[in-house]
Structure formats: C-alpha cells, structure tokens
Enzyme design. Structure first.
Site, PDB file in Angstrom:
ATOM      1  N   LYS A 182       0.328  -1.065   0.320  1.00  0.00           N
ATOM      2  CA  LYS A 182       0.072  -0.199   0.460  1.00  0.00           C
ATOM      3  C   LYS A 182       0.555   1.399  -0.112  1.00  0.00           C
ATOM      4  CE  LYS A 182      -1.723  -1.846   3.793  1.00  0.00           C
ATOM      5  NZ  LYS A 182      -2.900  -2.017   4.475  1.00  0.00           N
ATOM      6  N   THR A 213      -8.903   9.365   8.004  1.00  0.00           N
ATOM      7  CA  THR A 213      -8.311   8.101   7.150  1.00  0.00           C
ATOM      8  C   THR A 213      -7.974   7.099   7.917  1.00  0.00           C
ATOM      9  OG1 THR A 213      -6.224   8.590   7.498  1.00  0.00           O
ATOM     10  CG2 THR A 213      -7.582   9.341   5.497  1.00  0.00           C
ATOM     11  N   GLY A 215      -8.390   3.983   9.677  1.00  0.00           N
ATOM     12  CA  GLY A 215      -9.030   2.206   9.706  1.00  0.00           C
ATOM     13  C   GLY A 215      -9.187   1.884   8.183  1.00  0.00           C
ATOM     14  N   THR A 216      -8.308   2.427   7.200  1.00  0.00           N
ATOM     15  CA  THR A 216      -8.209   2.505   5.931  1.00  0.00           C
ATOM     16  C   THR A 216      -7.491   0.466   5.728  1.00  0.00           C
ATOM     17  OG1 THR A 216      -6.053   3.431   5.816  1.00  0.00           O
ATOM     18  CG2 THR A 216      -8.059   4.971   5.045  1.00  0.00           C
ATOM     19  N   GLY A 217      -6.360   0.671   6.914  1.00  0.00           N
ATOM     20  CA  GLY A 217      -5.550  -0.427   6.063  1.00  0.00           C
ATOM     21  C   GLY A 217      -6.649  -1.829   6.586  1.00  0.00           C
ATOM     22  N   CYS A 218      -7.087  -1.508   7.763  1.00  0.00           N
ATOM     23  CA  CYS A 218      -8.582  -2.863   7.903  1.00  0.00           C
ATOM     24  C   CYS A 218      -9.610  -3.386   7.041  1.00  0.00           C
ATOM     25  CB  CYS A 218      -8.827  -2.136   9.511  1.00  0.00           C
ATOM     26  SG  CYS A 218      -7.621  -2.450  10.893  1.00  0.00           S
TER      27      CYS A 218
END
Length: 274
Positions: A182, A213, A215-218
């Site tokens: 990412k 932003t 929580g984007t990875g989860c």
C-alpha cells in the site's frame, strides 16, 4: 466470478482475527462494517482490547491464547469460513497461536501485519516480528503491509512508487502467494502494487484531500478477504477492495478531536466518490 447466493442461503462467511477499536473506526469494528457493506457474513476472533479514540490508543490488553483459540474453533468447527483476515496480533505467542490454527485450514488468508496505529502507537512487539515473518506470512494468500510495516518487516524503505516493486519482492521472500504493498503514504496519486512476483497489478486512485483516514488498512484487507470469500481471483478482489476503500476514504468524517474514520457505509449514504 463470484459464487451466486441461493435464495434463503447464507452469504459467504469471512472471519476476522484482530483487535477491538473502542472508537469504532478500525480493528474488528471496521472489519465487520466492511464485510456487511460488501454482502458477506462477518465473524470475529478478538485478540486484544484497546482503549482508543480519535486521538490515539490509550491502552491495550491482549487476550490469552486459549481464548483466541476457543473463539476460532467455535466459529470454524461449526459455521465454517470461506476466507480469514488477520489484523492486530500484538505478541509472538499470539502470532504463533493464530499461525497454528490457520495452518490447519484451507480457506484463503489475508494477512494485514499491523505494526502501528494511524496515530503512531505501536501495536506489535519487536519480539513478534520473527514470528510474523516466518510463521504467519508463509500462510498468507495475500499480505497487505503499508510502507511502515514493509520497513519494519524487511528493512526496505520506499520513497517513490517505483520502490513498491522492491518492497513487494522483499515481502514475497517470506512466502505469501501475493503481496499488496500500500503506497498511501507516498505523495501524489494513491497507488498500490499487487504482485505474485511475476504478474503485476498497479491499483491507482485519485488522492482525496481528507485527513479522516482512520481504519484504511483494516478496511482494505477486509474488503479483499470478502472478495476472496466470494470466489473472486486475487487481482479482481484487490481491485474491488481498492475501489471500496477509495470511496470510504473520500467520505471519511470528523469524529472527536483528532483523526476521524473512513465511512464504511458510503454507498448507502452516497457520500463517497471512488
């Protein structure tokens, strides 16, 4: 192609193995919201409880391995799963426990090697890194590290989109079938690289001027797992996950005094623009 759902039948089932975010923006809460938004049935194995809000993580308490194993066995042995997503596994003993459980299964696994929170709070002990590298990553269908996690795991530092390829190859050396690196922390457009070491899929989206932003990875990892549970090939599942998280980022909203969450229900409210 995704598997069609028969009338009255259960939707595809996805299990998240992760920590709780009391603020509701990341972790188990973000995973289950994402799964609901994408039409799959989300289930959970809680690995840790955090006291967390828009300003940061104020405390974290790890669950004992036997509690993690009991949750996993209760779900898998009775209900079954079509995909598993792992998130916060804060210690070596938890990584080892979860890896042992996953090794006995056949469902695709998305490993999000959570190292630090959005606010910079450490969520993975240094002593657990070797277990992640050598026990968890080899079980991954797809590993989804961000650039900080790539550095933490491999030592590779990425300064530009061209560096994503080196990062992906370094992660693939630990054994996942695919690596999704990412590049959201890079300037310019939001570009990620998905590769199995041979085929490359560059996932690009406009960068939205929105600081909320959390929580984007989860969210991305859970969206990807949801696609795999439906039977989508990895590249197609990743492209759909990228589209979903882009819309959620665009619709992210202020909550509290710090960094707000992405909007997992953006398609319901019309707030996102992927």
């Amino acid at each position: 192609m995704s598997t069609p759902r028969t009338p009255g039948g259960a939707p595809p089932r996805v299990l998240t193995v992760a920590g709780s975010d009391s603020g509701g923006g990341a972790g188990i809460q973000a995973d289950l919201k994402t799964m609901l938004a994408l039409g799959v049935h989300g289930m959970s194995v809680l690995t840790a409880v955090t006291a967390q809000n828009s300003l940061g993580v104020h405390g974290a308490w790890e669950l004992p391995p036997e509690a993690v194993e009991a949750q996993y066995r209760a779900v898998v042995d009775d209900i079954g799963v079509q995909a598993v997503k792992t998130g916060m596994l804060s210690s070596a003993v938890l990584v080892e426990t979860v890896a042992g459980l996953l090794a006995a299964g056949t469902a695709p696994v998305v490993v999000d090697p959570v190292g630090v929170s959005k606010h910079g709070d450490p969520l993975l002990a240094d002593s657990a890194l070797d277990a992640v590298r050598h026990r968890l990553l080899p079980l991954a269908t797809v590993a989804t590290p961000n650039l900080d996690e790539v550095t933490q795991l491999t030592g590779v530092r990425v300064e530009s989109a061209e560096g994503l390829r080196e990062a992906a190859l370094a992660v693939l050396e630990f054994g996942p079938r695919w690596a999704l690196i990412k590049g959201g922390h890079l300037p310019g457009e939001a570009v990620d690289l998905l590769t199995d070491g041979t085929a490359e899929h560059w996932l690009r989206a406009p960068r939205h001027d929105n600081r909320h932003t959390h929580g984007t990875g989860c969210t991305l990892a859970s969206a990807l797992a949801s696609g795999l549970a439906e039977g989508l090939p990895v590249p197609e599942a990743a492209a759909r996950a990228k589209e979903y998280v882009t819309g959620a980022l665009a619709a992210g909203f202020a909550l509290g005094a710090g960094i707000g969450p992405v909007d997992h229900g953006w398609r319901l409210t019309g707030g996102g623009d992927a």
